[in-house]
Write an enzyme that holds these catalytic residues in place. Structure first.
Site, PDB file in Angstrom:
ATOM      1  N   ARG A 197     -46.950 -16.506  -3.191  1.00 32.51           N
ATOM      2  CA  ARG A 197     -48.132 -16.325  -4.036  1.00 32.51           C
ATOM      3  C   ARG A 197     -47.970 -16.979  -5.395  1.00 32.51           C
ATOM      4  O   ARG A 197     -48.939 -17.197  -6.116  1.00 32.51           O
ATOM      5  CB  ARG A 197     -48.414 -14.830  -4.210  1.00 32.51           C
ATOM      6  N   VAL A 201     -41.352 -23.497  -2.976  1.00 32.34           N
ATOM      7  CA  VAL A 201     -39.934 -23.754  -3.197  1.00 32.34           C
ATOM      8  C   VAL A 201     -39.528 -25.013  -2.433  1.00 32.34           C
ATOM      9  O   VAL A 201     -39.861 -25.163  -1.247  1.00 32.34           O
ATOM     10  CB  VAL A 201     -39.063 -22.566  -2.741  1.00 32.34           C
ATOM     11  N   ASP A 315     -39.711  -5.800  -8.297  1.00 32.43           N
ATOM     12  CA  ASP A 315     -40.211  -6.365  -7.034  1.00 32.43           C
ATOM     13  C   ASP A 315     -39.057  -6.563  -6.055  1.00 32.43           C
ATOM     14  O   ASP A 315     -38.936  -7.619  -5.425  1.00 32.43           O
ATOM     15  CB  ASP A 315     -40.940  -7.689  -7.288  1.00 32.43           C
TER      16      ASP A 315
END
Length: 489
Positions: A197, A201, A315
């Site tokens: 989101r 990478v 997270d």
């Protein structure tokens, strides 16, 4: 300023906001910038390149606006403005003439006579500063050698990244800022290895080494800035935290990329690794110990002149944990992290619109009762998420010859919520019903699985103060290792 400002986007064929008119729009309190720097062409020639675009709020300090940035080979000057729309069209940064390869020091450029300090004086002043710096460095080196002679030598400790070790700032937080700003031009992208989101990478090469490059969406400026800020915290570096190399803003002439360059781990995320890997008890314990060691270091505050603040991740999940070649793990993705500022006794929360992953949210987060002024509350929310990650790992552990009993990989609550659960879905299961992932009966017959099952149950307790701390989990696993003679690392 009630809105962002419009900036020129040099060579604008694909500006960040998707327009094709050669402009981009900043966030509120953002900046327009223009840069001029020397770049080396494929033919080996040196040319001047001007770029322009938008910067997020608070980037002026990081990019050293209105200052000359002078790497060893190619100078670069950046100027910023935010007083009006398209203000960077008038910005014409100029490289200092005494730095140019074509203008030898000590010669005054034509047309500049009497217009400022003489280059010869500037050269003399620079030599004086260099002499003072050399004497200071020599004195510091002598003092360090005297101290080293008073204590036994330390065992060698390998640096997490060979290239980063070569020019590390010494603070344990990556490369010096000036060096970071030149890294983007030395990166060769190889292939895309993941999307999320926040952006994408890439596997890339830098100085012959494989590195990972996280390219953020233009809408994720706050995440890029926060993650960069966290990685550059003094004493942040740890073997179980993803190794940071550099952060950079790369202007391509038509749009701006925000890059985060880190160590590359070919085994990928823990989530991907557990899809196919089957762990034995020693491997499971070593992996679990490495994860909680990284989290304990993150949560720990180190006092001193150059201390480290306590940091909460916010997270924690298997997709944000990478598996290293030696079977240990490294915690990654700090775009949502918060810090505790002990001097002001307050929690430093980044202005970020992102929230954590709903599936891993603690009950108090789902119930919206978490006290945002209490830093311990954020740490306990991390511990709840850690318990779920330990559950994912234990499902993939085989004991003895019972490999056929290994449960297939699954996400927490996979059997009671949809694949992309809403906030209400998770609230109904975790808060209203008080459910937790089931613990298979076979775990009780294996000491390692039984020990971890007891730990995870205490980590995901409904009452945050009852949950174990990361340090307590780490010490418990270390004791289990000593009692059972199981190699953890």
């Amino acid at each position: 300023m009630g809105r962002g400002i419009v900036c020129e986007c040099a060579g604008a064929s694909a500006c960040p906001d998707g327009s094709n008119n050669g402009t981009c729009t900043t966030q509120v309190n953002g900046y327009c910038f223009a840069t001029v720097e020397e770049v080396e062409t494929e033919a080996g020639l040196v040319e001047l390149e001007r770029t322009a675009g938008c910067l997020p709020p608070d980037e002026s300090g990081f990019m050293q606006c209105k200052s000359s940035q002078v790497p060893h080979r190619h100078p670069k000057v950046i100027e910023c403005c935010n007083e009006s729309d398209l203000c960077n069209r008038r910005l014409q940064p100029r490289l200092p003439t005494y730095l140019s390869d074509t203008e030898p020091p000590g010669l005054e450029p034509a047309g500049d006579a009497g217009g400022g300090p003489q280059p010869s004086l500037l050269v003399a002043a620079a030599l004086g500063v260099a002499l003072v710096a050399f004497l200071a460095a020599a004195l510091l080196l002598c003092r360090r050698r005297r101290r080293a002679g008073k204590r036994p030598p330390s065992p060698p400790h390998p640096h997490p990244h060979p290239a980063a070790a070569e020019i590390s700032s010494g603070s344990g937080s990556g490369l010096p800022l000036l060096v970071q700003r030149t890294v983007a031009k030395q990166i060769q992208m190889v292939e895309s290895i993941g999307k999320g989101r926040y952006g994408e990478v890439w596997l890339a090469r830098w100085r012959g080494e494989r590195v990972a490059v996280k390219v953020f969406f233009t809408t994720e400026e706050a995440s890029w800035f926060r993650e960069t800020e966290i990685y550059q915290t003094v004493l942040m570096r740890h073997e179980n935290i993803l190794g940071f190399i550099a952060a950079d803003i790369k202007g391509t002439g038509s749009w701006t990329q925000m890059l985060l360059i880190t160590d590359y781990h070919e085994r990928g995320s823990l989530h991907d690794y557990l899809q196919t890997a089957v762990l034995d008890p020693p491997a499971l314990l070593a992996m679990a110990y490495s994860v909680v060691s990284g989290l304990a270091h993150l949560h720990m505050d180190i006092f001193g002149t150059k201390g480290k603040p306590a940091i909460a991740h916010r997270d924690i999940k298997s997709k944000n944990i990478l598996v290293k070649r030696n079977g240990q793990c490294a915690i990654a993705d700090f775009g949502l992290a918060v810090r505790f500022v002990a001097e002001r006794d307050e929690v430093d929360i980044a202005p970020n619109t992102r929230v954590g992953t709903r599936r891993y949210m603690a009950p108090e987060v789902l119930a919206e009762t978490l006290q945002v002024t209490d830093f311990e509350a954020f740490k306990m929310a991390d511990m709840y998420s850690l318990g779920l990650v330990l559950w994912e790992m234990c499902r993939r552990c085989a004991a003895g010859d019972r490999a056929q009993q290994v449960e297939p990989y699954a996400l927490p609550y996979h059997d009671v919520v949809p694949s992309d659960p809403s906030f209400d879905d998770m609230h109904a299961v975790v808060v209203a019903k008080g459910m937790r992932p089931p613990l298979p009966s076979r775990w009780a017959r294996t000491p390692a699985l039984g020990a971890l099952a007891a730990l995870m149950a205490e980590c995901w307790h409904h009452n945050p103060p009852v949950r174990l701390t990361a340090l307590r989990v780490k010490k418990t696993l270390a004791k289990f290792h000593a009692d059972c003679d199981v190699k953890l690392v």
